[in-house]
Write a protein that holds these residues in place. Structure first.
Motif, short mmCIF file in Angstrom:
data_model
loop_
_atom_site.label_atom_id
_atom_site.label_comp_id
_atom_site.label_asym_id
_atom_site.label_seq_id
_atom_site.Cartn_x
_atom_site.Cartn_y
_atom_site.Cartn_z
N SER A 256 -73.52 11.28 -46.50
CA SER A 256 -72.91 10.54 -45.47
C SER A 256 -73.98 9.66 -44.89
CB SER A 256 -71.93 11.40 -44.51
OG SER A 256 -71.35 10.46 -43.53
N LYS A 261 -70.62 5.84 -43.70
CA LYS A 261 -70.72 5.27 -45.05
C LYS A 261 -71.34 5.76 -45.91
CE LYS A 261 -72.35 0.84 -47.09
NZ LYS A 261 -72.99 -0.50 -46.59
N ARG A 263 -73.50 6.84 -48.96
CA ARG A 263 -74.74 6.39 -49.69
C ARG A 263 -75.37 7.56 -50.43
NH1 ARG A 263 -80.09 5.66 -46.59
NH2 ARG A 263 -80.56 5.81 -48.61
#
Length: 371
Positions: A256, A261, A263
């Motif tokens: 996270s 978001k 990644r």
């Protein structure tokens, strides 16, 4: 191939010996501020005669915008850019690297749009010349070490590599005439190129390109890169080194990131998974062969089958790498511009459908299923 792209469509024209070379761009959005000053810097980075490591032909590659703009803004109509004054009466014709002038010019237009609208950054640099390389762990391939005691240093070298890719700028790349951001390695590369030049020979190498802030869901880079003259190979992320790295290490685990978001903790995949961009920095390596046209005499066969000697005359690059870096950037830019316009078109079409009130199942709408 003379035409690239679908929505951002680029058609180059001209040969090595004609009066002019150039490009027609169809599909550039209207309202983009654009003058010759936006295009010239990349052409100047590509041009011959910029140092003693390239061909001594001193061609300025001055660009002229013939159509598609008014009062410094694009109109949305086809843009024609050209460079006049090709003087060489021989050469590779349509296969000449002069054809890339049009590609570079068209990419400079696209790059301005990508930077302004999406914040996308594209930087390429010389990664290796002959056996001199800046790849991780001092190995041209970055291969996984067979000695377990070296694994820690190997991991740290890859982390350093990703940091370089995340921070390198064109100013760093252009700080020396080899276009390698590592000053020590750049000097070694320079010495290798000079050695080849003094022997009337040539040497090849690789260019690495990184694309930052690229949206997810884009693809199609390999085809563009291998259309560049003298290319021999294309590798995404860890490339062939990935064949030596155990899966539990090579797997880029999802974590996270900012604002929740997703990644990846590492980036061996080079920002590409399943053939499309995943939101991480995209990086790849393009291999270029040693220049075929050299002054050194070599045995050959003539058209009638008898033996002969080939000793090329002219002013040729002992190594194409310093001039190839901006060309790699350009083909990446053209590919991304076209892919983004296609993606935006699909999104706009989907939004129009959603506006009708159609309700998609949660799985198709990207929502978590609640049982």
């Amino acid at each position: 191939m003379s035409t690239f792209g679908s929505l951002y469509r680029v058609t180059t024209f001209g040969e090595s010996h004609c009066k002019a070379v150039g490009v027609i761009i169809d599909g550039c959005p209207p309202g983009l501020p654009l003058t010759e000053a936006d295009v010239q810097p990349q052409l100047s980075r590509r041009r011959p005669g910029q140092s003693d490591l390239t061909t001594p032909r001193d061609e300025k590659d001055r660009v002229t915008i013939l159509s598609g703009t008014e009062q410094g803004f694009t109109l949305g109509t086809p843009i024609a850019l050209t460079k006049y004054g090709i003087k060489a009466g021989s050469g590779g014709g349509r296969s000449s690297a002069r054809e890339t002038i049009g590609r570079v010019a068209a990419s400079a237009v696209a790059e301005k749009y990508l930077k302004l609208v999406h914040g996308i950054e594209i930087v390429a640099f010389v990664c290796s010349v002959g056996s001199v390389s800046v790849m991780p762990f001092g190995d041209p391939s970055g291969a996984f070490p067979t000695d377990p005691a070296q694994e820690k240093a190997w991991r740290e070298s890859w982390e350093g590599w990703w940091k370089l890719l995340n921070t390198v700028t064109r100013a760093d790349v252009d700080s020396n005439e080899v276009r390698c951001p590592d000053a020590k390695k750049a000097q070694e590369m320079r010495e290798r190129i000079v050695q080849a030049k003094e022997a009337n020979d040539s040497i090849g190498g690789t260019v690495v390109c990184v694309i930052r802030n690229l949206p997810t869901g884009l693809a199609k880079l390999a085809h563009a890169m291998l259309s560049i003259p003298a290319t021999k190979s294309f590798e995404i992320g860890s490339g062939l080194a990935g064949t030596t790295i155990p899966g539990h290490i090579h797997n880029d685990l999802f974590v996270s990131g900012e604002n929740g978001k997703l990644r990846t903790a590492t980036n061996f995949s080079g920002g590409i998974q399943g053939g499309i961009s995943n939101g991480e920095d995209v990086y790849f390596k393009v291999g270029f062969k040693s220049v075929a046209t050299i002054s050194q005499a070599q045995p050959t066969a003539q058209y009638d089958g008898t033996s002969g000697v080939l000793a090329a005359k002219g002013r040729h690059d002992p190594c194409v790498l310093p001039r190839a870096a901006p060309i790699v950037e350009s083909m990446a830019t053209l590919t991304i511009m076209d892919a983004l316009l296609q993606q935006n078109s699909r999104k706009a079409t989907a939004s129009a459908l959603a506006a009708t009130g159609i309700q998609l199942p949660p799985a198709l709408a990207g929502k978590k299923r609640v049982d």
